[in-house]
Design an enzyme around this catalytic site. Structure first.
Site, PDB file in Angstrom:
ATOM      1  CB  ILE A  17      -1.015   0.025   1.197  1.00  0.00           C
ATOM      2  CG1 ILE A  17      -2.087  -1.123   0.711  1.00  0.00           C
ATOM      3  CG2 ILE A  17      -1.496   1.247   1.412  1.00  0.00           C
ATOM      4  CD1 ILE A  17      -3.082  -1.413   2.151  1.00  0.00           C
ATOM      5  CD  GLU A  55       9.196 -18.099  22.303  1.00  0.00           C
ATOM      6  OE1 GLU A  55       8.371 -18.635  22.817  1.00  0.00           O
ATOM      7  OE2 GLU A  55      10.021 -17.361  22.442  1.00  0.00           O
TER       8      GLU A  55
HETATM    9  N1  CAA Z   1       3.199 -29.859  27.178  1.00  0.00           N
HETATM   10  C1  CAA Z   1       3.658 -30.998  28.189  1.00  0.00           C
HETATM   11  N2  CAA Z   1       4.073 -32.234  27.747  1.00  0.00           N
HETATM   12  C2  CAA Z   1       4.095 -32.366  26.531  1.00  0.00           C
HETATM   13  C3  CAA Z   1       3.919 -31.120  25.391  1.00  0.00           C
HETATM   14  C4  CAA Z   1       3.513 -29.859  26.168  1.00  0.00           C
HETATM   15  N3  CAA Z   1       3.232 -28.980  25.260  1.00  0.00           N
HETATM   16  N4  CAA Z   1       4.321 -31.398  24.279  1.00  0.00           N
HETATM   17  C5  CAA Z   1       4.804 -32.633  24.378  1.00  0.00           C
HETATM   18  N5  CAA Z   1       4.820 -33.098  25.657  1.00  0.00           N
HETATM   19  C6  CAA Z   1       5.337 -34.567  26.068  1.00  0.00           C
HETATM   20  C7  CAA Z   1       4.542 -35.559  25.283  1.00  0.00           C
HETATM   21  O1  CAA Z   1       3.343 -35.699  26.176  1.00  0.00           O
HETATM   22  C8  CAA Z   1       5.631 -36.730  25.404  1.00  0.00           C
HETATM   23  O2  CAA Z   1       5.434 -37.271  26.844  1.00  0.00           O
HETATM   24  P1  CAA Z   1       4.970 -38.723  27.087  1.00  0.00           P
HETATM   25  O3  CAA Z   1       5.734 -39.471  26.267  1.00  0.00           O
HETATM   26  O4  CAA Z   1       5.191 -39.061  28.515  1.00  0.00           O
HETATM   27  O5  CAA Z   1       3.456 -38.849  26.497  1.00  0.00           O
HETATM   28  C9  CAA Z   1       6.854 -36.101  25.434  1.00  0.00           C
HETATM   29  O6  CAA Z   1       6.539 -34.731  25.795  1.00  0.00           O
HETATM   30  C10 CAA Z   1       7.349 -36.084  24.181  1.00  0.00           C
HETATM   31  O7  CAA Z   1       6.609 -35.544  23.252  1.00  0.00           O
HETATM   32  P2  CAA Z   1       6.291 -35.947  21.620  1.00  0.00           P
HETATM   33  O8  CAA Z   1       6.668 -37.571  21.438  1.00  0.00           O
HETATM   34  O9  CAA Z   1       5.188 -35.251  21.111  1.00  0.00           O
HETATM   35  O10 CAA Z   1       7.829 -35.328  21.248  1.00  0.00           O
HETATM   36  P3  CAA Z   1       8.388 -35.120  19.592  1.00  0.00           P
HETATM   37  O11 CAA Z   1       9.722 -35.726  19.813  1.00  0.00           O
HETATM   38  O12 CAA Z   1       7.460 -35.803  18.798  1.00  0.00           O
HETATM   39  O13 CAA Z   1       8.219 -33.438  19.424  1.00  0.00           O
HETATM   40  C11 CAA Z   1       7.539 -31.451  18.818  1.00  0.00           C
HETATM   41  C12 CAA Z   1       7.365 -32.586  19.616  1.00  0.00           C
HETATM   42  C13 CAA Z   1       6.144 -30.669  19.193  1.00  0.00           C
HETATM   43  C14 CAA Z   1       7.799 -31.506  17.561  1.00  0.00           C
HETATM   44  C15 CAA Z   1       8.495 -30.710  19.689  1.00  0.00           C
HETATM   45  O14 CAA Z   1       9.784 -31.206  19.270  1.00  0.00           O
HETATM   46  C16 CAA Z   1       8.604 -29.082  19.411  1.00  0.00           C
HETATM   47  O15 CAA Z   1       7.654 -28.486  19.987  1.00  0.00           O
HETATM   48  N6  CAA Z   1       9.537 -28.694  18.478  1.00  0.00           N
HETATM   49  C17 CAA Z   1       9.751 -27.325  18.260  1.00  0.00           C
HETATM   50  C18 CAA Z   1      10.865 -26.804  19.255  1.00  0.00           C
HETATM   51  C19 CAA Z   1      10.585 -25.548  19.330  1.00  0.00           C
HETATM   52  O16 CAA Z   1       9.489 -24.705  19.439  1.00  0.00           O
HETATM   53  N7  CAA Z   1      12.031 -24.874  19.519  1.00  0.00           N
HETATM   54  C20 CAA Z   1      11.788 -23.441  19.584  1.00  0.00           C
HETATM   55  C21 CAA Z   1      12.985 -23.007  20.709  1.00  0.00           C
HETATM   56  S1  CAA Z   1      13.019 -21.491  21.593  1.00  0.00           S
HETATM   57  C22 CAA Z   1      13.554 -20.368  20.480  1.00  0.00           C
HETATM   58  O17 CAA Z   1      12.980 -20.187  19.518  1.00  0.00           O
HETATM   59  C23 CAA Z   1      14.697 -19.409  20.779  1.00  0.00           C
HETATM   60  C24 CAA Z   1      14.316 -18.441  21.627  1.00  0.00           C
HETATM   61  O18 CAA Z   1      15.211 -17.800  22.402  1.00  0.00           O
HETATM   62  C25 CAA Z   1      13.084 -17.603  21.796  1.00  0.00           C
END
Ligand code: CAA
Length: 389
Positions: free
Chosen positions: A345, A371
């Site tokens: 715009i 995040e």
């Molecule tokens: N709350 C509580 N527990 C949780 C949860 C949540 N939100 N998410 C997962 N869990 C638990 C699960 O229940 C599981 O536990 P159980 O085995 O006992 O049931 C365990 O954690 C493992 O979970 P997953 O099997 O779902 O794990 P995964 O390996 O498949 O990964 C994912 C899941 C959602 C992909 C995760 O890896 C993820 O969020 N990845 C992105 C990471 C991210 O956001 N990084 C940013 C870092 S910070 C940043 O950006 C920099 C900064 O400084 C701002």
């Protein structure tokens, strides 16, 4: 516009929102372009934000915070981000990735030692999960913490740490049992001034340039056992739980950026003339304004709703991952859409550094990445909705 009939604000909410708005417009907006250009960390304004209670809004007063609710935090953060997203992410990480995690999982001693100085803004807090080869797949981190007497010896390289170059304290995630995958991860509270922690190079970034981002390198860093956050092996769950709170912060940051870009575009569309009329009178521009406004209000509803969902869990327990991920996903994509249209715009002026619109556009992009990328938010939402993995 922060008055929605379904989110009635208390006088406390209005008070903190207005205080944040005044501070942001009077003290941050005038310096935002200069700090974006230089990439300098805005220590003075961050310190003042601490004095005003913005660096630990939900933290109880006894640990140096303002003891308000999540909606108050979101309202204040939105105003800061409208003026400058770099100040916004420093505030967001401090509040929701750092203070929130320790308040939820820490011992009384840990709260007193690690929350109080950060909530009051005397010190900055960081959160360190990501590694060069472990971003979205956070469970594959390699940084090791090995128990040796009364301390864990930590070795490894962390990356993309917001406030890494300046933080006094860090919530760190490292592997204590490599056989157990993500269940072998533990969380630690790190005093960055102790030997064995080296701050890596500062990342040169497209946007949020005044927020400092770096690697953190651990070389035989000794973390006393009493500074482990939660039990051994609970680290990954702590990281995920805390990220749910962080994602509400980033949804809010994106909302603030989108609002600032929208306001600039709306104003320009009612002033600039072409072909004998205001450009807003062309349907091509008017419809853009309509779509921008509608998406912003939808993003606001999702973001405030996530704040209320988080607030509810303080009494009842449980998770608000779905609400937080939907808010982060929609709000960050709205920020990208709105800033893109705002540049369009403005035409040539949108591309010029004389106006803040190009900064909003650059700042918006990170909200779709950190995040948890938009792809990760879609993964979280779809898994929760279908119960499938
Ligand atoms: N709350 C509580 N527990 C949780 C949860 C949540 N939100 N998410 C997962 N869990 C638990 C699960 O229940 C599981 O536990 P159980 O085995 O006992 O049931 C365990 O954690 C493992 O979970 P997953 O099997 O779902 O794990 P995964 O390996 O498949 O990964 C994912 C899941 C959602 C992909 C995760 O890896 C993820 O969020 N990845 C992105 C990471 C991210 O956001 N990084 C940013 C870092 S910070 C940043 O950006 C920099 C900064 O400084 C701002």
């Amino acid at each position: 516009m922060s008055e929605l009939p379904i989110f009635p604000l208390t006088s406390e909410h209005k008070m903190i929102r207005d205080a944040a708005r005044d501070f942001a417009q009077n003290e941050i907006a005038p310096i935002a372009a200069q700090f974006d250009e230089s990439g300098e960390f805005p220590s003075k304004t961050i310190k003042k934000m601490g004095e005003m209670g913005f660096m630990g809004i939900e933290v109880p007063e006894k640990y140096g915070g303002a003891e308000m609710d999540t909606l108050a935090y979101v309202l204040a953060l939105e105003e800061i981000c409208k003026a400058d997203a770099a100040h916004g992410v420093i505030m967001s990480v401090n509040n929701s990735l750092y203070c929130h995690g320790i308040l939820k999982f820490g011992t009384e001693e840990q709260k007193e030692r690690f929350v109080a100085p950060v909530a009051s803004g005397e010190a900055i807090g960081a959160y360190s999960l990501t590694e060069p080869m472990s971003g979205s797949d956070a469970g594959t981190m390699k940084t090791r913490a090995v128990l040796d007497g009364d301390a864990y010896v930590i070795n490894g390289r962390k990356s993309w740490v917001t406030s890494g170059p300046v933080a006094e304290y860090v919530v760190l995630f490292a592997v204590t049992d490599p056989e157990k995958g993500s269940k072998g991860v533990s969380a630690f509270l790190i005093d960055a001034n102790q030997p064995g922690l080296i701050r890596g190079k500062k990342e040169p970034k497209l946007g949020i340039r005044a927020s400092a981002t770096s690697e953190l390198i651990f070389e035989d860093y000794r973390c006393p056992v009493e500074n482990r956050l939660g039990a051994e092996g609970e680290g990954f769950k702590i990281a995920m739980t805390v990220l749910d709170a962080g994602r509400i912060g980033i949804a809010t940051q994106a909302l603030g950026i989108a609002e600032a870009a929208y306001e600039a575009a709306r104003q320009y569309a009612t002033e600039r003339e072409a072909f004998g009329q205001k450009i807003g009178q062309f349907q091509g521009t008017g419809f853009k304004i309509a779509d921008m406004k509608t998406r912003i209000e939808a993003a606001r509803l999702l973001t405030y709703n996530a704040a209320l969902a988080k607030e509810k869990t303080k009494a009842s327990g449980g998770r608000y991952s779905l609400e937080a991920s939907m808010a982060k996903l929609f709000s960050s994509e709205t920020a990208m859409y709105v800033t893109h249209q705002a540049v369009q715009i403005h035409g040539g002026m949108g591309y010029s550094k004389e106006l803040p619109v190009e900064r909003y556009f650059r700042d918006a992009k990170i909200t779709e990445i950190y995040e948890g990328t938009s792809e990760i938010q879609r993964l979280v939402i779809s898994r929760l909705e279908m119960g499938l993995k």
